[in-house]
Design a protein around this motif. Structure first.
Motif, PDB file in Angstrom:
ATOM      1  N   GLU A 167    -113.601  71.247 -22.242  1.00 19.39           N
ATOM      2  CA  GLU A 167    -112.193  70.845 -22.375  1.00 19.39           C
ATOM      3  C   GLU A 167    -111.292  71.690 -21.473  1.00 19.39           C
ATOM      4  O   GLU A 167    -110.303  71.174 -20.936  1.00 19.39           O
ATOM      5  CB  GLU A 167    -111.738  70.973 -23.831  1.00 19.39           C
ATOM      6  N   ARG A 224    -109.022  64.899 -30.047  1.00 17.69           N
ATOM      7  CA  ARG A 224    -109.463  65.631 -28.859  1.00 17.69           C
ATOM      8  C   ARG A 224    -110.125  64.683 -27.855  1.00 17.69           C
ATOM      9  O   ARG A 224    -109.936  64.816 -26.635  1.00 17.69           O
ATOM     10  CB  ARG A 224    -110.411  66.757 -29.256  1.00 17.69           C
ATOM     11  N   GLU A 272    -114.366  63.850 -33.385  1.00 16.74           N
ATOM     12  CA  GLU A 272    -113.163  64.597 -32.995  1.00 16.74           C
ATOM     13  C   GLU A 272    -112.253  63.650 -32.208  1.00 16.74           C
ATOM     14  O   GLU A 272    -112.091  63.768 -30.988  1.00 16.74           O
ATOM     15  CB  GLU A 272    -113.546  65.820 -32.156  1.00 16.74           C
TER      16      GLU A 272
END
Length: 147
Positions: free
Chosen positions: A51, A78, A75
């Protein structure tokens, strides 16, 4: 099997075995399981660095692959951030990303956004997007207040 989808693969095999839909032993599924299940924990640990690296990359590939992995782990917020980044950087399949963003929205209960994302999908994924659209319309109808 794409590294980004490893968690989903392991989850599906596990569920299939639990429901006795996938026999044990099974040469094909055992091979997938033995290859990918031991790698899930390590992959999950790599996600924060991926990320951080994605915004620095020249193309959207790292962001897309990271989004795939995050989607596989549930997730969703995200993953959506990574998919948006991948689209902004370019060089990735926009319809594939629209499909995955639609799945995130559907699983999150944001049915209108899901339908809008699936409407962007054509080509070889259109039939799958249509299945998801049918699912989302059913969920949306079930969630609507009785009049």
């Amino acid at each position: 099997i794409d590294k980004g989808l490893r968690a989903e693969l392991v989850e599906v095999i596990s569920l299939g075995r639990t429901l006795k839909v996938i026999p044990t032993p099974d040469g094909t599924f055992d091979g997938y399981w033995n290859t990918h299940q031991p790698r899930v924990a390590g992959d999950k640990l790599d996600l924060p660095s991926a990320e951080r690296d994605a915004p620095k990359a020249a193309s959207g590939k790292i962001a897309r692959v990271t989004g795939d992995a995050l989607l596989g782990y549930g997730e969703f917020a995200r993953a959506k951030t990574m998919y948006d980044l991948a689209l902004s950087k370019g060089g990735e399949d926009a319809e594939l990303i629209a499909m995955r963003i639609g799945i995130i929205a559907a699983k999150s209960g944001d049915y209108d956004s899901a339908l809008a994302s699936f409407a962007k999908v054509a080509g070889p994924r259109k039939q799958l997007a249509d299945f998801w659209t049918t699912y989302v319309k059913g969920r949306k109808k079930a969630a609507a207040p009785a009049v």
